[in-house]
Design a protein around this motif. Structure first.
Motif, PDB file in Angstrom:
ATOM      1  N   THR A  44       0.823  -1.361  -0.057  1.00  0.00           N
ATOM      2  CA  THR A  44       0.074   0.060  -0.009  1.00  0.00           C
ATOM      3  C   THR A  44       0.815   1.262   0.040  1.00  0.00           C
ATOM      4  OG1 THR A  44      -1.864  -1.074   1.286  1.00  0.00           O
ATOM      5  CG2 THR A  44      -1.650   1.433   1.344  1.00  0.00           C
ATOM      6  N   THR A  45       0.795   2.020  -0.937  1.00  0.00           N
ATOM      7  CA  THR A  45       1.594   3.403  -1.004  1.00  0.00           C
ATOM      8  C   THR A  45       0.731   4.402  -0.757  1.00  0.00           C
ATOM      9  OG1 THR A  45       2.662   2.267  -3.052  1.00  0.00           O
ATOM     10  CG2 THR A  45       2.795   4.857  -2.657  1.00  0.00           C
ATOM     11  N   ILE A  46       1.352   5.309   0.182  1.00  0.00           N
ATOM     12  CA  ILE A  46       0.888   6.548   0.847  1.00  0.00           C
ATOM     13  C   ILE A  46       1.395   7.741   0.230  1.00  0.00           C
ATOM     14  CG2 ILE A  46       0.019   7.724   2.849  1.00  0.00           C
ATOM     15  CD1 ILE A  46       0.460   4.885   4.224  1.00  0.00           C
ATOM     16  N   SER A  47       0.953   8.729  -0.555  1.00  0.00           N
ATOM     17  CA  SER A  47       1.825   9.806  -0.951  1.00  0.00           C
ATOM     18  C   SER A  47       0.639  11.118  -0.563  1.00  0.00           C
ATOM     19  CB  SER A  47       1.724   9.661  -2.571  1.00  0.00           C
ATOM     20  OG  SER A  47       0.407   9.342  -3.158  1.00  0.00           O
ATOM     21  N   VAL A  48       1.552  12.013   0.002  1.00  0.00           N
ATOM     22  CA  VAL A  48       0.707  13.168   0.720  1.00  0.00           C
ATOM     23  C   VAL A  48       1.189  14.273  -0.324  1.00  0.00           C
ATOM     24  CG1 VAL A  48       0.366  14.851   2.355  1.00  0.00           C
ATOM     25  CG2 VAL A  48       0.476  12.249   3.158  1.00  0.00           C
ATOM     26  N   TYR A  49      -0.016  15.062  -0.801  1.00  0.00           N
ATOM     27  CA  TYR A  49       0.438  16.113  -1.325  1.00  0.00           C
ATOM     28  C   TYR A  49      -0.219  17.442  -0.994  1.00  0.00           C
ATOM     29  CZ  TYR A  49       0.760  12.688  -5.276  1.00  0.00           C
ATOM     30  OH  TYR A  49       1.254  11.693  -5.913  1.00  0.00           O
ATOM     31  N   GLU A  50       0.639  18.458  -1.125  1.00  0.00           N
ATOM     32  CA  GLU A  50       0.272  19.716  -0.482  1.00  0.00           C
ATOM     33  C   GLU A  50       0.984  20.901  -1.333  1.00  0.00           C
ATOM     34  OE1 GLU A  50       0.259  19.978   4.259  1.00  0.00           O
ATOM     35  OE2 GLU A  50       2.025  19.199   3.594  1.00  0.00           O
ATOM     36  N   GLN A  51       0.106  22.106  -1.558  1.00  0.00           N
ATOM     37  CA  GLN A  51       0.543  23.216  -2.241  1.00  0.00           C
ATOM     38  C   GLN A  51       0.931  22.793  -3.664  1.00  0.00           C
ATOM     39  OE1 GLN A  51       3.809  25.012  -0.059  1.00  0.00           O
ATOM     40  NE2 GLN A  51       2.561  25.845   1.425  1.00  0.00           N
ATOM     41  N   GLY A  52       0.103  21.763  -4.187  1.00  0.00           N
ATOM     42  CA  GLY A  52       0.257  21.507  -5.497  1.00  0.00           C
ATOM     43  C   GLY A  52       1.080  20.345  -5.914  1.00  0.00           C
ATOM     44  N   GLY A  53       1.948  19.823  -4.727  1.00  0.00           N
ATOM     45  CA  GLY A  53       3.105  18.907  -5.145  1.00  0.00           C
ATOM     46  C   GLY A  53       3.265  17.631  -4.145  1.00  0.00           C
ATOM     47  N   LEU A  54       3.907  16.706  -4.552  1.00  0.00           N
ATOM     48  CA  LEU A  54       4.182  15.684  -3.684  1.00  0.00           C
ATOM     49  C   LEU A  54       5.189  16.012  -2.436  1.00  0.00           C
ATOM     50  CD1 LEU A  54       3.711  12.754  -2.950  1.00  0.00           C
ATOM     51  CD2 LEU A  54       5.818  12.226  -4.502  1.00  0.00           C
ATOM     52  N   THR A  55       4.820  15.698  -1.220  1.00  0.00           N
ATOM     53  CA  THR A  55       5.509  16.328  -0.152  1.00  0.00           C
ATOM     54  C   THR A  55       6.009  14.853   0.600  1.00  0.00           C
ATOM     55  OG1 THR A  55       3.567  16.404   1.251  1.00  0.00           O
ATOM     56  CG2 THR A  55       4.518  18.334   0.208  1.00  0.00           C
ATOM     57  N   LYS A  56       5.315  13.908   0.803  1.00  0.00           N
ATOM     58  CA  LYS A  56       5.702  12.665   1.557  1.00  0.00           C
ATOM     59  C   LYS A  56       5.329  11.483   0.909  1.00  0.00           C
ATOM     60  CE  LYS A  56       7.188  15.083   5.366  1.00  0.00           C
ATOM     61  NZ  LYS A  56       8.479  14.831   5.819  1.00  0.00           N
ATOM     62  N   LEU A  57       6.218  10.373   0.966  1.00  0.00           N
ATOM     63  CA  LEU A  57       5.703   9.302   0.391  1.00  0.00           C
ATOM     64  C   LEU A  57       6.391   7.866   1.363  1.00  0.00           C
ATOM     65  CD1 LEU A  57       5.082   7.514  -2.173  1.00  0.00           C
ATOM     66  CD2 LEU A  57       7.442   7.875  -2.887  1.00  0.00           C
ATOM     67  N   SER A  58       5.304   6.902   1.219  1.00  0.00           N
ATOM     68  CA  SER A  58       5.685   6.012   2.404  1.00  0.00           C
ATOM     69  C   SER A  58       5.073   5.025   1.669  1.00  0.00           C
ATOM     70  CB  SER A  58       5.267   5.923   3.635  1.00  0.00           C
ATOM     71  OG  SER A  58       5.466   4.859   4.455  1.00  0.00           O
ATOM     72  N   VAL A  59       5.525   3.604   1.789  1.00  0.00           N
ATOM     73  CA  VAL A  59       5.212   2.107   1.282  1.00  0.00           C
ATOM     74  C   VAL A  59       4.969   1.150   2.338  1.00  0.00           C
ATOM     75  CG1 VAL A  59       5.592   0.391  -0.375  1.00  0.00           C
ATOM     76  CG2 VAL A  59       6.187   2.665  -0.980  1.00  0.00           C
ATOM     77  N   LEU A  60       3.766   0.786   2.517  1.00  0.00           N
ATOM     78  CA  LEU A  60       3.516  -0.266   3.524  1.00  0.00           C
ATOM     79  C   LEU A  60       3.601  -1.594   2.771  1.00  0.00           C
ATOM     80  CD1 LEU A  60       0.991   1.649   5.936  1.00  0.00           C
ATOM     81  CD2 LEU A  60       3.266   1.513   6.203  1.00  0.00           C
ATOM     82  N   PRO A  61       4.160  -2.626   3.559  1.00  0.00           N
ATOM     83  CA  PRO A  61       3.992  -3.926   2.980  1.00  0.00           C
ATOM     84  C   PRO A  61       2.845  -4.835   3.572  1.00  0.00           C
ATOM     85  CG  PRO A  61       5.578  -3.943   4.996  1.00  0.00           C
ATOM     86  CD  PRO A  61       5.013  -2.555   4.859  1.00  0.00           C
ATOM     87  N   ILE A  62       1.717  -4.319   3.140  1.00  0.00           N
ATOM     88  CA  ILE A  62       0.419  -4.753   3.514  1.00  0.00           C
ATOM     89  C   ILE A  62      -0.391  -4.624   2.137  1.00  0.00           C
ATOM     90  CG2 ILE A  62       0.512  -4.382   5.656  1.00  0.00           C
ATOM     91  CD1 ILE A  62      -1.260  -1.931   5.332  1.00  0.00           C
ATOM     92  N   GLY A  63      -1.372  -5.407   1.582  1.00  0.00           N
ATOM     93  CA  GLY A  63      -1.929  -5.462   0.603  1.00  0.00           C
ATOM     94  C   GLY A  63      -3.027  -6.364   0.414  1.00  0.00           C
ATOM     95  N   GLY A  64      -3.738  -6.630  -0.612  1.00  0.00           N
ATOM     96  CA  GLY A  64      -4.977  -7.561  -0.909  1.00  0.00           C
ATOM     97  C   GLY A  64      -4.470  -9.267  -0.604  1.00  0.00           C
ATOM     98  N   GLU A  65      -3.153  -9.308  -0.787  1.00  0.00           N
ATOM     99  CA  GLU A  65      -2.910 -11.043  -0.517  1.00  0.00           C
ATOM    100  C   GLU A  65      -2.976 -11.167   1.011  1.00  0.00           C
ATOM    101  OE1 GLU A  65       1.129 -11.056  -1.803  1.00  0.00           O
ATOM    102  OE2 GLU A  65       2.107  -9.959  -0.046  1.00  0.00           O
ATOM    103  N   TYR A  66      -2.979 -10.208   1.767  1.00  0.00           N
ATOM    104  CA  TYR A  66      -3.320 -10.503   3.426  1.00  0.00           C
ATOM    105  C   TYR A  66      -4.715 -11.026   3.368  1.00  0.00           C
ATOM    106  CZ  TYR A  66       1.170  -8.759   5.256  1.00  0.00           C
ATOM    107  OH  TYR A  66       2.545  -8.653   5.407  1.00  0.00           O
ATOM    108  N   ILE A  67      -5.774 -10.114   2.497  1.00  0.00           N
ATOM    109  CA  ILE A  67      -7.253 -10.762   2.831  1.00  0.00           C
ATOM    110  C   ILE A  67      -7.184 -11.841   2.368  1.00  0.00           C
ATOM    111  CG2 ILE A  67      -9.297 -10.040   2.039  1.00  0.00           C
ATOM    112  CD1 ILE A  67      -8.289  -7.134   1.831  1.00  0.00           C
ATOM    113  N   THR A  68      -6.649 -12.208   1.027  1.00  0.00           N
ATOM    114  CA  THR A  68      -6.691 -13.659   0.504  1.00  0.00           C
ATOM    115  C   THR A  68      -6.359 -14.699   1.520  1.00  0.00           C
ATOM    116  OG1 THR A  68      -6.284 -12.629  -1.790  1.00  0.00           O
ATOM    117  CG2 THR A  68      -6.250 -15.091  -1.813  1.00  0.00           C
ATOM    118  N   ASN A  69      -4.914 -14.538   2.162  1.00  0.00           N
ATOM    119  CA  ASN A  69      -4.562 -15.391   2.857  1.00  0.00           C
ATOM    120  C   ASN A  69      -5.616 -15.697   4.118  1.00  0.00           C
ATOM    121  OD1 ASN A  69      -1.993 -17.040   3.908  1.00  0.00           O
ATOM    122  ND2 ASN A  69      -2.027 -15.751   5.553  1.00  0.00           N
TER     123      ASN A  69
END
Length: 416
Positions: free
Chosen positions: A214-239
């Motif tokens: 899951t990729t989290i990107s925060v935008y402020e004042q028209g541009g990308l300011t922060k970025l983070s990637v969490l190792p969680i996703g749909g495969e956890y639900i399937t599991n």
């Protein structure tokens, strides 16, 4: 961009590889071809088996080519992952022309000046995104072309990635018989489809929920300011479904796609299905509410982890633009109501509004095309060669003798 330019995007995800062929006509995008294939050789958004990933890319490319009847050669490639880092940089140059009119050459030079930053030997510059230009001290300029000035400055975000991951990606795409027109940071591309200018100016969190990450990107004042990637996703639900129903993972995935609902309240006991359980040939019957009891707690946990990460990034107060969800996971029914309860803010789901790709899983692929068309003045010249119907054109291009890595390096230097 000129008229009728063809741009091809390659989105390599954990569960699927997607190739999208777009045609830009007077600034409007038409999707003319789509190819998908199961993504083999990928885990948590990273390549773990080059040969299997090559096979997946070829299958997706073949699918798209057969749909349109052309041969794909060059692609714009999305890149993301927890190896990506953002740095702020500042570039300054003197305007070079005699009449002091700022042109493309000056913008090229100031971008190159912003690139001059100390980098560890294991990192590579992927992209340079200007936040604002300044002409003789006048700030908040988005495009200084045609203005008169002596001193041109730029505040930019430098996007860097791990050399090893970048080079492995280049090698994989090269082995698949493709050439790279350019790398684009996937969250930046996704924002072209998912976010409005007002949201990006106010402050908004874009949450791209894929199968592996899951990729989290925060935008402020028209541009990308922060970025983070969490190792969680749909495969956890399937599991979770696989364990809860005691069935095989691939069976659990099919159940999730066909019957999955993220909200117990919205699930139906009338919607029933049977699965074969592990260690038995006997099928057992379940209903939609049974798997909703499995899915909803996991979805809530994922949203709570997203919130914790946003707080860790420094956003303890509510973002005025709220939260925008996209990615394959959010196509599940009932997920919006759960997200609204967890975020206690405005939440919406975004997907491309084009025929053939009206699904959140295609947001990144369509965004790559829009980003390439909007941000790079030389994309037109590059992508006129992206497809070929004659062997002579293909052989002429191969005679240039440049490796994919050299081509990408040259493309970086032409950034505007």
């Amino acid at each position: 961009m000129g008229n009728n330019d063809v741009i091809v995007s390659l989105d390599i995800g954990t569960s699927k590889v997607r190739v999208i062929i777009g045609e830009m006509n007077n600034g409007s995008l038409n999707i003319i071809g789509v190819g998908t294939a199961d993504s083999l050789g990928m885990k948590k958004g990273a390549i773990i088996d080059i040969d299997q990933t090559v096979q997946s890319i070829r299958q997706a490319v073949d699918h798209a080519e057969r749909m349109v009847g052309i041969t794909i050669e060059d692609v714009f490639v999305g890149i993301s992952g927890n190896h990506i880092e953002l740095e702020t940089s500042h570039g300054v140059v003197a305007v070079s022309s005699e009449d002091r009119e700022i042109g493309d050459v000056d913008i090229d030079r100031v971008i190159q000046a912003a690139k001059v930053i100390p980098l560890p030997p294991d990192r590579e510059i992927i992209d340079v995104v200007p936040k604002q230009f300044m002409v003789d001290g006048l700030s908040s300029i988005h495009d200084p072309r045609g203005m008169i000035g002596v001193r041109l400055e730029v505040e930019a975000t430098i996007i860097t990635g791990a050399k090893t991951i970048i080079h492995n990606l280049i090698r994989t795409i090269e082995k698949a018989g493709l050439k790279i027109a350019g790398f684009i940071l996937t969250p930046l591309a996704t924002s072209q489809v998912a976010l409005s200018k007002d949201e990006m100016n106010l402050g908004v969190a874009l949450i791209d929920m894929g199968e592996g990450v899951t990729t989290i990107s925060v935008y402020e004042q028209g541009g990308l300011t922060k970025l983070s990637v969490l190792p969680i996703g749909g495969e956890y639900i399937t599991n979770d479904i696989s364990i809860g129903l005691r069935t095989q993972f691939d069976v659990a995935e099919k159940v999730k796609m066909k019957f999955g609902v993220a909200s117990i309240e919205e699930a139906s006991e009338e919607e029933k299905f049977k699965v074969t359980r592990i260690g038995s040939n006997v099928e057992k019957e379940f209903n939609q509410k049974d798997i909703a009891f499995i899915i909803e707690p996991r979805i809530r946990e994922m949203f709570q982890l997203v919130l914790q990460e946003i707080y860790r990034m420094g956003y303890t107060n509510e973002l005025p633009g709220g939260y925008v969800l996209t990615g394959g996971v959010v196509a599940m029914n009932g997920i919006l109501s759960v997200a609204q309860e967890e975020f206690h803010s405005s939440v919406r789901i975004s997907m491309p509004d084009y025929i053939g790709v009206r699904d959140p899983s295609y947001t990144s692929g369509v965004g790559l095309i829009l980003y390439a068309a909007k941000r790079y003045k030389k994309a037109s010249n590059q992508m006129k060669q992206a497809v070929s119907t004659t062997p002579s054109k293909q052989s002429a291009r191969k005679s240039k003798g440049l490796s994919s890595f050299e081509r990408v390096k040259n493309w970086f230097s032409e950034f505007i």
